[in-house]
Design an enzyme around this catalytic site. Structure first.
Site, mmCIF file in Angstrom:
data_model
loop_
_atom_site.group_PDB
_atom_site.id
_atom_site.type_symbol
_atom_site.label_atom_id
_atom_site.label_comp_id
_atom_site.label_asym_id
_atom_site.label_seq_id
_atom_site.Cartn_x
_atom_site.Cartn_y
_atom_site.Cartn_z
ATOM 1 C CG HIS A 107 -12.259 -2.338 8.259
ATOM 2 N ND1 HIS A 107 -12.581 -1.005 8.149
ATOM 3 C CD2 HIS A 107 -11.749 -2.490 9.512
ATOM 4 C CE1 HIS A 107 -12.263 -0.377 9.269
ATOM 5 N NE2 HIS A 107 -11.762 -1.262 10.110
ATOM 6 C CE LYS A 119 -4.268 -1.755 2.107
ATOM 7 N NZ LYS A 119 -3.971 -3.180 2.083
ATOM 8 N NE ARG A 151 -7.809 -9.849 -4.623
ATOM 9 C CZ ARG A 151 -8.986 -9.451 -4.146
ATOM 10 N NH1 ARG A 151 -10.079 -9.680 -4.866
ATOM 11 N NH2 ARG A 151 -9.088 -8.830 -2.997
ATOM 12 C CD GLU A 165 -5.605 5.359 4.412
ATOM 13 O OE1 GLU A 165 -4.697 5.480 3.564
ATOM 14 O OE2 GLU A 165 -6.718 4.851 4.164
#
Length: 679
Positions: free
Chosen positions: A235, A116, A300, A200
């Protein structure tokens, strides 16, 4: 085109790829573990190769065995599906080195987007908007804590190599950061073999909107519009729809072009998804004020790809196979159009009313709505299971995906609710009824969407009883009478159980347990055995809130009953598992238990002080030792099952008497983990 491909996955995606390949005249090879020897995906393919034991690390993650299977069967290409090895750059590179086509992006693209932090640096260079945060290489816990304090809470800690909702922790205040970081890193190392994280800013009222992109080997890249995946728990996505409700056309184009730029920045080939977090500073009623930020790219095919197929009419798996074979993209950007609205519901083996705890068991009943693969207007069910199959603790908890399409969002919502009502699963806990609560909630109906919808609407979504005691008991009594009638022998009056008496009517008592509370139904037989009166009430004597009325019922096709009682009329399917009756109606499903006091004579309550595993899984760690004093609610142990961590807490104050397992041990559901003694 390829003559034969190997599918390096299991479950519904393996079945999905096999179906498309068969339609294209391509033979398929399945791989399977011990647990999947009789699985649906094995039967769906032309050949099958055993690759190891049940745990993924011993089978589906052993890419050298998968390569051997491909060579032994003469497969020319490998489709990785999603999960497992689908985003493993080493596996993609190994396929290339072995002379096999990896049906996915090049290893370099997987590597670029796999971390990430690195992907965010690439996106910043490409001009794609980013959420404020820290993506540096220095992973010192104190530095990460300082960065979080500087960003301002709430913040989100995310595993740099993560995906699928794993390795993520929301931290709302500084004093909780250290514990959340430790937990996140532990889950990250277990799931991805890499405990690096990024921090973040947590965007308030965020929507999760992703763009489907596709690239070919000629350098062409298109976007096939967006999907809204905002409805999430832990999530992880629960419902996905396309197009995103309220999406302004100008914003759709901006996000699509940003996603294409992201894909081109890494030389992307094949199917991919660029995920954005979308801020709603103007609230739900001002979509024109929305701002989007790059979150990550999944290199993907996504679980939710069918909603894109539904609104575009394209088969994305076929696109994957053609692109991997070297063909150009089937369509240009200007040839792609949005038609109607589609919604996908993920049907999972879990208990939403118990913090979505994963469930295992056998699909004793697995009834689905009438489904087709791509015909618009009819439900589509993508699954990798059949009635009688077992849901094991080794893999993801998803049982199936239910997809509907309509001319409008309102029509799609109505079709989804109807299709969920026709989905009957008995043998383990599922989220089907929870999904119906979400679909029918005011917030979802009005498209007031953000990733906190489930938490915000909890009062309307959890611990709901859609059927009620009177109708549930009436359906249970009717089903019992139908079973008794079926057992009657023609011409044998002694087998009759119709309540007939020469000089009087018979009154019969049915005892039930309904959500842990006693209930009673009194049935009065009329002349010639016709059941014509029923009284249903709560309490040991059935007098609390009693309802009385005529009971009428008619058997229908497929084992259903039409039941009428106390002014209510419904269609009901009643499935018996011993004393437990699962009742399905159009308004919802419920459970009612018949009580036979003689069957439970001598049974006593279990002794207290025990802490047992709520599901089969692995003991990750203990937070206490023998002799430690604990308080009610204190974390005692962490278990892992179906790729999720679960904390076991103390039910009361006490002293730890004994730890009965060690970290790393596999335990069965109900296994006693440790014992507590009174303080």
């Amino acid at each position: 085109m390829f003559d034969k491909i190997l599918i390096a996955n299991r479950g519904e995606i393996a079945c999905r790829v096999a179906a498309t390949a068969r339609r294209m005249g391509i033979k398929t090879v399945a791989v399977y573990s011990d647990a999947d020897a009789q699985a649906k995906h094995v039967a769906a393919c032309d050949e099958a190769v055993h690759i190891g034991a049940s745990a993924p690390k011993d089978s589906y993650l052993r890419w050298e065995r998968i390569l051997d299977a491909a060579k032994a069967t003469g497969a020319q290409a490998i489709h990785p599906g999603y999960g497992f090895l689908s985003e493993n750059e080493d596996f993609a590179r190994a396929c290339f080195d072995a002379g096999l086509v990896f049906i996915g992006p090049p290893a370099s693209a997987i590597a670029a987007m796999g971390l990430k932090a690195e992907s965010k640096r690439l996106m910043h260079k490409a001009g794609v908007p980013l959420v404020p945060g820290y993506q540096g290489e220095d992973q010192d816990p104190q530095l990460l804590h300082r960065e979080a304090d500087g960003i301002g809470y709430p913040v989100l800690i995310k595993a740099s190599a993560g995906g699928g909702g794993k390795g993520m922790r929301l931290v709302e205040k500084s004093e909780d950061f250290a514990a959340a970081l430790e937990s996140c890193k532990r889950e990250a190392i277990n799931s991805f073999g890499n405990d690096a994280v990024l921090v973040e800013k947590y965007v308030l009222r965020p929507r999760h909107i992703e763009i489907q992109v596709f690239g070919d080997t000629q350098g062409n890249v298109v976007y096939l519009f967006e999907r809204d995946c905002s409805v999430q728990r832990r999530h992880q996505k629960v419902l996905e729809e396309a197009p995103a409700p309220g999406m302004p056309p100008a914003l759709r184009q901006q996000m699509g072009e940003a996603a294409v730029a992201a894909a081109k920045a890494v030389g992307y080939v094949g199917a991919g998804t660029v995920e954005f977090i979308v801020e709603q500073p103007g609230g739900y009623e001002q979509p024109e004020a929305m701002k989007f930020y790059f979150m990550e790219m999944n290199t993907r095919l996504q679980v939710e790809h069918p909603v894109t197929e539904a609104i575009t009419g394209e088969d994305l798996v076929e696109w994957q196979l053609r692109v991997a074979f070297g063909e150009p993209l089937p369509k240009r950007q200007d040839e792609l159009k949005i038609i109607g609205h589609a919604i996908e519901a993920r049907i999972c083996a879990e208990n939403p009313d118990n913090q979505f705890l994963p469930a295992t068991g056998t699909l004793r009943v697995y009834a689905k709505p009438g489904c087709t693969a791509f015909e618009r207007g009819t439900p589509r069910m993508d699954d990798g299971v059949r009635q009688g199959d077992a849901i094991s603790p080794f893999y993801d908890s998803m049982i199936a995906k239910l997809i509907v399409h309509g001319d409008t969002r309102e029509q799609a919502l109505a079709r989804l609710d109807d299709a969920l009502a026709q989905t009957h699963i008995v043998g383990l806990a599922t989220n089907v009824q929870f999904l119906r609560h979400v679909v029918r909630s005011d917030a979802f109906q009005r498209a007031r969407l953000d990733t906190a919808l489930i938490q915000r609407e909890a009062a309307a979504l959890f611990d709901q009883e859609p059927v009620g005691l009177p109708l549930a008991a009436a359906a249970a009594v009717a089903a019992q009478l139908v079973r008794e009638q079926a057992d009657q022998q023609p011409g044998d009056p002694f087998s009759q159980r119709d309540g007939w008496q020469m000089l009087a009517s018979q009154r019969r008592r049915f005892a039930f347990d309904f959500h842990g509370q006693p209930a009673v139904a009194w049935l009065t037989y009329g002349q010639r055995g016709v059941a014509h009166r029923l009284v249903v009430g709560a309490g040991q004597d059935g007098t609390e809130g009693a309802q009385e009325g005529e009971l009428a019922f008619t058997p229908l096709q497929g084992g259903a009953l039409e039941v009428q009682f106390a002014g209510q009329r419904t269609r009901a399917n009643v499935y018996a598992q011993g004393e437990v009756l699962e009742v399905f109606t159009p308004r919802g499903a419920t459970r009612i238990t018949t009580v036979d006091p003689l069957a439970h004579a001598g049974v006593v309550a279990g002794e207290g002080g025990r802490l047992t595993a709520p599901m089969p899984g692995k003991v990750v760690s203990f937070a206490v030792q023998a002799g430690d004093k604990v308080t009610k609610g204190q974390a005692l142990a962490v278990m892992e099952a179906m790729k999720m961590e679960h904390t076991i807490a103390a039910p009361a104050d006490g002293v730890v008497a004994e730890l009965l397992y060690a970290p790393g041990d596999q335990v069965a559901e109900g296994a006693e983990l440790l014992t507590l003694a009174a303080a």
